[in-house]
Design an enzyme around this catalytic site. Structure first.
Site, short mmCIF file in Angstrom:
data_model
loop_
_atom_site.label_atom_id
_atom_site.label_comp_id
_atom_site.label_asym_id
_atom_site.label_seq_id
_atom_site.Cartn_x
_atom_site.Cartn_y
_atom_site.Cartn_z
N ASP A 8 0.88 -1.17 0.00
CA ASP A 8 0.00 0.00 0.00
C ASP A 8 0.92 1.22 0.00
O ASP A 8 1.49 1.59 1.02
CB ASP A 8 -0.88 -0.04 1.26
CG ASP A 8 -1.70 1.23 1.43
OD1 ASP A 8 -1.64 2.11 0.55
OD2 ASP A 8 -2.38 1.35 2.47
N LYS A 69 2.84 11.58 -3.57
CA LYS A 69 1.96 10.65 -4.28
C LYS A 69 0.90 11.38 -5.11
O LYS A 69 0.51 10.92 -6.18
CB LYS A 69 1.27 9.75 -3.24
CG LYS A 69 0.26 8.81 -3.82
CD LYS A 69 -0.30 7.91 -2.75
CE LYS A 69 -1.52 7.17 -3.23
NZ LYS A 69 -2.03 6.25 -2.21
N GLU A 174 -7.21 0.93 -4.43
CA GLU A 174 -7.20 0.79 -2.97
C GLU A 174 -8.53 0.29 -2.40
O GLU A 174 -8.55 -0.66 -1.61
CB GLU A 174 -6.78 2.12 -2.32
CG GLU A 174 -5.30 2.37 -2.53
CD GLU A 174 -4.89 3.81 -2.32
OE1 GLU A 174 -5.70 4.63 -1.85
OE2 GLU A 174 -3.71 4.13 -2.63
N ASP A 196 -12.96 4.95 1.58
CA ASP A 196 -11.52 4.93 1.82
C ASP A 196 -10.98 6.35 1.88
O ASP A 196 -10.77 6.99 0.85
CB ASP A 196 -10.85 4.12 0.68
CG ASP A 196 -9.34 4.07 0.79
OD1 ASP A 196 -8.80 4.59 1.78
OD2 ASP A 196 -8.71 3.51 -0.12
#
Ligand code: AMP
Length: 525
Positions: A8, A69, A174, A196
């Site tokens: 992850d 990211k 994800e 999420d």
């Protein structure tokens, strides 16, 4: 059996898991931590990753890369990069491939690093921990990415993994990974909604799970919403109150602002357990020769008030994904949580009000995505699971609308089941280049506000020729463009010489070309 781990690669933290049986386990670092902060610092020729890098964030903010990211693989000129770069303590510049890169100070000058190299440093560190823990080399990895991630960012993750010497078996969204962690090995026939909310990103997916088959029905979210936005709200509030109480501002001091931001994040986390907390920071300013501390009381209720609209934004995204899946709240059997920010009680309460039942707890929301990726990694070697995902953001090309304006017209719609192939007719302009875009989650069609995916050059066509192109996106969200049976190379950037088409921003002449230098030497190529 091949040793394939799940990773992850988060905005805030990165973690890896491994499943040799049905139960996935998190791979600890050499210091025994489960989470590795997604922070890379490069100072004086030394590269530091994870916890030690995070610890030096206050001392060397300009040399310490956090939050990369969101920018990874995005063209420098993309609207998101332009917006986010103002919020970061490190300098974002245009890299050699036209994507966002980091310019960090080094002795007497500066050096540009591609963000794929920065992510590679992190991934390589994770692979080292895994190899030490598992007692042998890692054969490959399943890496999770945000569902809303554009195709360019997915490709950048693959590049980073390759640079780190990792063989990517598959990228998984994800929220899909979170659903896999819940559903693999369980004989359920259910519809799941995954909420999420991590450090920097928010994804929602609705899946149908039926005897080992996981089918994503719709996915959505908000690429610019995450836990950090909650921290910023609380940080702003603390800075305002400090100013009111002391008659001086500390906003001009980036180190103090960073300290307050850290303290705000800690207070936010404490308020998930407590109703009240104290934020105490010694010596944030000097006034008439005397040190002034920041000491403020905050309550859970205040935090909720400050962030109500963020929760509301997330809730609207849930409604929109359900609408796209053609489902109502009642059709959902379980609401699953992923991402550390879902520990906030106000989020549980909001979901419970919406769905009429509490979200499912039990699995640690920080670890569930890595666990799901590890389970998928295991099932790829045993072919025990079928996974069907969707295209999270529409793909389009520029067309002239009725009023003569340039608009990105969708050719592959959002939530189309993957793999998908479509044939389109285009007319080439003077550049003989056809550019592709991914439309943001807001359905924005202005090319300047869409994410450029790059373009194909039709070298053996004359300007004005009609051309039939085939666009294919495979099950792993990889884009291929063909002219007949010929596969065309996708070039970065966007068209600059086509009548009326957008110009890409000029390269900063001061920016040196990115080098593999320091980073390149570290990688197992
Ligand atoms: P992730 O990207 O899943 O690692 O999530 C990180 C985000 O979760 C950060 O913004 C954290 O501040 C936030 N977070 C972690 N623990 C808590 C907590 N107990 N309450 C609220 N937010 C949290």
């Amino acid at each position: 059996m091949a040793r394939v781990i799940g990773i992850d690669l988060g905005t805030t933290n990165t973690l890896a898991a491994w499943a040799d049986g049905r139960v996935p386990r998190i791979i600890p670092t050499e210091r025994g931590h489960n989470l590795v902060p997604s922070v890379v610092a490069i100072t004086g020729g030394r590269i530091v990753v994870g916890h030690p890098a995070r610890e030096q964030l206050l001392i060397h903010p300009a040399s310490t890369i956090t939050g990369s990211k969101r920018l990874l693989g995005r063209p420098f000129g993309s609207p998101i990069v332009q917006r986010l770069k103002r919020k970061l303590a490190w300098e974002v510049v245009e890299g050699a491939q036209g994507t966002a890169a980091a310019r960090l100070p080094n002795e007497g000058g500066s050096e540009v690093h591609e963000l794929t190299d920065i992510s590679a440093v992190l991934l390589q560190q994770i692979a080292r921990y895994a190899e030490a823990h598992l007692g042998g080399p890692v054969d490959g990895a399943v890496i999770s990415v945000p569902a809303y991630y554009p195709l360019t960012q997915r490709e950048a993750v693959r590049t980073a993994a390759r640079t780190a010497g990792l063989d990517v078996w598959r990228l998984v969204n994800e929220p899909t990974a979170a659903a896999l962690a819940y559903g693999i090995g369980r004989s359920v026939n259910q519809k799941l909604l995954v909420f999420d909310l991590g450090g920097g990103t928010f994804d929602v997916s609705v899946l149908k799970v039926h005897s080992g088959t996981f089918q994503v029905l719709a996915t959505g979210g908000d690429g610019a919403l995450g836990g950090v936005d909650f921290d910023i709200r609380l940080c702003d509030h603390l800075l305002d109150r400090f100013e009111q109480e002391n008659g001086i501002s500390v906003r001009d001091d980036p180190v103090v602002v960073q300290r307050v931001l850290f303290a705000a994040e800690t207070a936010k986390q404490d308020l998930s357990l407590l109703q009240h907390t104290e934020v105490r920071l010694p010596f944030v300013r000097e006034k008439r020769g005397r040190p002034i501390d920041l000491a403020l009381h905050v309550s859970r209720m205040q935090l909720v008030k400050l962030t109500e609209d963020l929760i509301e934004r997330a809730s609207r995204a849930v409604d929109s994904v359900l609408e796209q899946a053609g489902l109502s709240y009642r059709d959902i059997d379980e609401v699953l949580l992923a991402g550390g920010q879902t520990r906030m009680p106000a989020i549980h309460q909001r979901l419970e009000r919406q769905f009429g039942r509490p979200p499912r707890r039990g699995v640690n929301p920080d670890e569930v995505v890595a666990q799901g990726a590890a389970l998928l990694a295991r099932s790829l070697s045993t072919s025990s699971v079928q996974l069907y995902d969707v295209l999270s953001l529409p793909v389009g090309i520029v067309a002239v609308d009725k009023l003569g304006a340039l608009r990105v017209q969708t050719v592959l719609p959002r939530n189309a089941q993957l793999p998908i192939e479509v044939t389109i007719d285009v007319v080439t302009g003077p550049s003989r280049r056809v550019d592709l875009y991914q439309l943001p989650s807001t359905d924005e069609t202005d090319p300047a506000l869409c994410e450029p995916l790059g373009g194909v050059l039709l070298v053996d066509r004359k300007p004005g020729d009609p051309v039939r192109l085939t666009l294919r996106i495979d099950a792993d969200a990889r884009l291929q463009v063909r002219d007949g049976s010929r596969v065309l190379e996708l070039r970065a950037g966007r068209v600059v010489d086509d009548g009326g088409l957008l110009k890409s921003p000029k390269t900063d002449p001061r920016a040196p070309v990115a080098t593999a230098g320091l980073l390149g030497r570290l990688f197992r190529r």
